[in-house]
Design a protein around this motif. Structure first.
Motif, PDB file in Angstrom:
ATOM      1  N   LEU A  46     -35.038  15.371 -80.729  1.00  0.00           N
ATOM      2  CA  LEU A  46     -35.655  15.860 -81.953  1.00  0.00           C
ATOM      3  C   LEU A  46     -36.363  17.153 -81.614  1.00  0.00           C
ATOM      4  O   LEU A  46     -36.640  17.447 -80.450  1.00  0.00           O
ATOM      5  CB  LEU A  46     -36.634  14.825 -82.503  1.00  0.00           C
ATOM      6  CG  LEU A  46     -36.009  13.489 -82.926  1.00  0.00           C
ATOM      7  CD1 LEU A  46     -37.095  12.559 -83.461  1.00  0.00           C
ATOM      8  CD2 LEU A  46     -34.910  13.696 -83.954  1.00  0.00           C
ATOM      9  N   TRP A  47     -36.687  17.941 -82.606  1.00  0.00           N
ATOM     10  CA  TRP A  47     -37.289  19.249 -82.364  1.00  0.00           C
ATOM     11  C   TRP A  47     -38.604  19.139 -81.607  1.00  0.00           C
ATOM     12  O   TRP A  47     -38.998  20.041 -80.867  1.00  0.00           O
ATOM     13  CB  TRP A  47     -37.479  19.998 -83.681  1.00  0.00           C
ATOM     14  CG  TRP A  47     -37.492  21.465 -83.466  1.00  0.00           C
ATOM     15  CD1 TRP A  47     -38.583  22.286 -83.421  1.00  0.00           C
ATOM     16  CD2 TRP A  47     -36.359  22.311 -83.223  1.00  0.00           C
ATOM     17  NE1 TRP A  47     -38.206  23.577 -83.178  1.00  0.00           N
ATOM     18  CE2 TRP A  47     -36.834  23.618 -83.055  1.00  0.00           C
ATOM     19  CE3 TRP A  47     -34.992  22.084 -83.144  1.00  0.00           C
ATOM     20  CZ2 TRP A  47     -36.003  24.695 -82.815  1.00  0.00           C
ATOM     21  CZ3 TRP A  47     -34.162  23.154 -82.906  1.00  0.00           C
ATOM     22  CH2 TRP A  47     -34.673  24.444 -82.747  1.00  0.00           C
ATOM     23  N   ASN A  48     -39.300  17.999 -81.747  1.00  0.00           N
ATOM     24  CA  ASN A  48     -40.574  17.829 -81.047  1.00  0.00           C
ATOM     25  C   ASN A  48     -40.398  17.485 -79.573  1.00  0.00           C
ATOM     26  O   ASN A  48     -41.370  17.334 -78.845  1.00  0.00           O
ATOM     27  CB  ASN A  48     -41.443  16.784 -81.747  1.00  0.00           C
ATOM     28  CG  ASN A  48     -40.855  15.385 -81.700  1.00  0.00           C
ATOM     29  OD1 ASN A  48     -39.881  15.108 -80.999  1.00  0.00           O
ATOM     30  ND2 ASN A  48     -41.448  14.483 -82.472  1.00  0.00           N
ATOM     31  N   GLY A  49     -39.143  17.310 -79.113  1.00  0.00           N
ATOM     32  CA  GLY A  49     -38.868  17.031 -77.714  1.00  0.00           C
ATOM     33  C   GLY A  49     -38.578  15.574 -77.409  1.00  0.00           C
ATOM     34  O   GLY A  49     -38.231  15.239 -76.277  1.00  0.00           O
ATOM     35  N   ARG A  50     -38.698  14.709 -78.402  1.00  0.00           N
ATOM     36  CA  ARG A  50     -38.410  13.279 -78.199  1.00  0.00           C
ATOM     37  C   ARG A  50     -36.911  13.062 -78.034  1.00  0.00           C
ATOM     38  O   ARG A  50     -36.117  13.545 -78.832  1.00  0.00           O
ATOM     39  CB  ARG A  50     -38.917  12.483 -79.394  1.00  0.00           C
ATOM     40  CG  ARG A  50     -38.632  11.014 -79.292  1.00  0.00           C
ATOM     41  CD  ARG A  50     -39.182  10.274 -80.498  1.00  0.00           C
ATOM     42  NE  ARG A  50     -38.594   8.950 -80.541  1.00  0.00           N
ATOM     43  CZ  ARG A  50     -38.338   8.302 -81.644  1.00  0.00           C
ATOM     44  NH1 ARG A  50     -38.616   8.842 -82.821  1.00  0.00           N
ATOM     45  NH2 ARG A  50     -37.803   7.103 -81.602  1.00  0.00           N
ATOM     46  N   ALA A  51     -36.527  12.342 -76.990  1.00  0.00           N
ATOM     47  CA  ALA A  51     -35.115  12.000 -76.796  1.00  0.00           C
ATOM     48  C   ALA A  51     -34.676  11.139 -77.976  1.00  0.00           C
ATOM     49  O   ALA A  51     -35.321  10.148 -78.309  1.00  0.00           O
ATOM     50  CB  ALA A  51     -34.934  11.258 -75.482  1.00  0.00           C
TER      51      ALA A  51
END
Length: 116
Positions: free
Chosen positions: A23-28
């Protein structure tokens, strides 16, 4: 890095290695295996093809800037810098995928981030 946008043109996900979606927030978020998209718990989410991520019915969820075919792509909104990649969870064995549907020119009513 491949950047994916949603039906409103907003930043949604990115892929740095051709296999791992964040996701754009860096969450896999998910992984791509043989053009199929799976959540890390092994659930089938959809398909990756021609620059599109589509749901299990073939309706489009996300697009990259040079995606071919599909529905009308909205203008991409101004984007921010994506978040740093967080650790990926262990991959479960991918579940059975349904038969691949025909390519669609419709947007899915579903939201990618809700599928993971």
């Amino acid at each position: 890095m491949i950047e994916f946008f949603d039906r409103q043109g907003g930043e949604a996900a990115y892929c740095h290695d051709g296999h791992s979606l964040y996701l754009w927030n860096g969450r896999a978020a998910a992984f791509i295996h043989d053009d199929k998209v799976y959540a890390y718990d092994g659930r089938f989410i959809g398909w990756a093809d021609r620059g599109w991520i589509s749901d299990e019915h073939g309706a489009c969820l996300l697009f990259e800037h040079d995606a071919v075919g599909g529905p009308h792509k909205p203008a991409r909104q101004a984007k921010t810098t994506p978040g740093p990649r967080r650790a990926k969870p262990a991959r479960a064995e991918p579940g059975q995928a349904p038969s691949r549907p025909a390519a669609s020119t419709a947007w899915s009513d579903r939201v990618f981030s809700d599928l993971i």
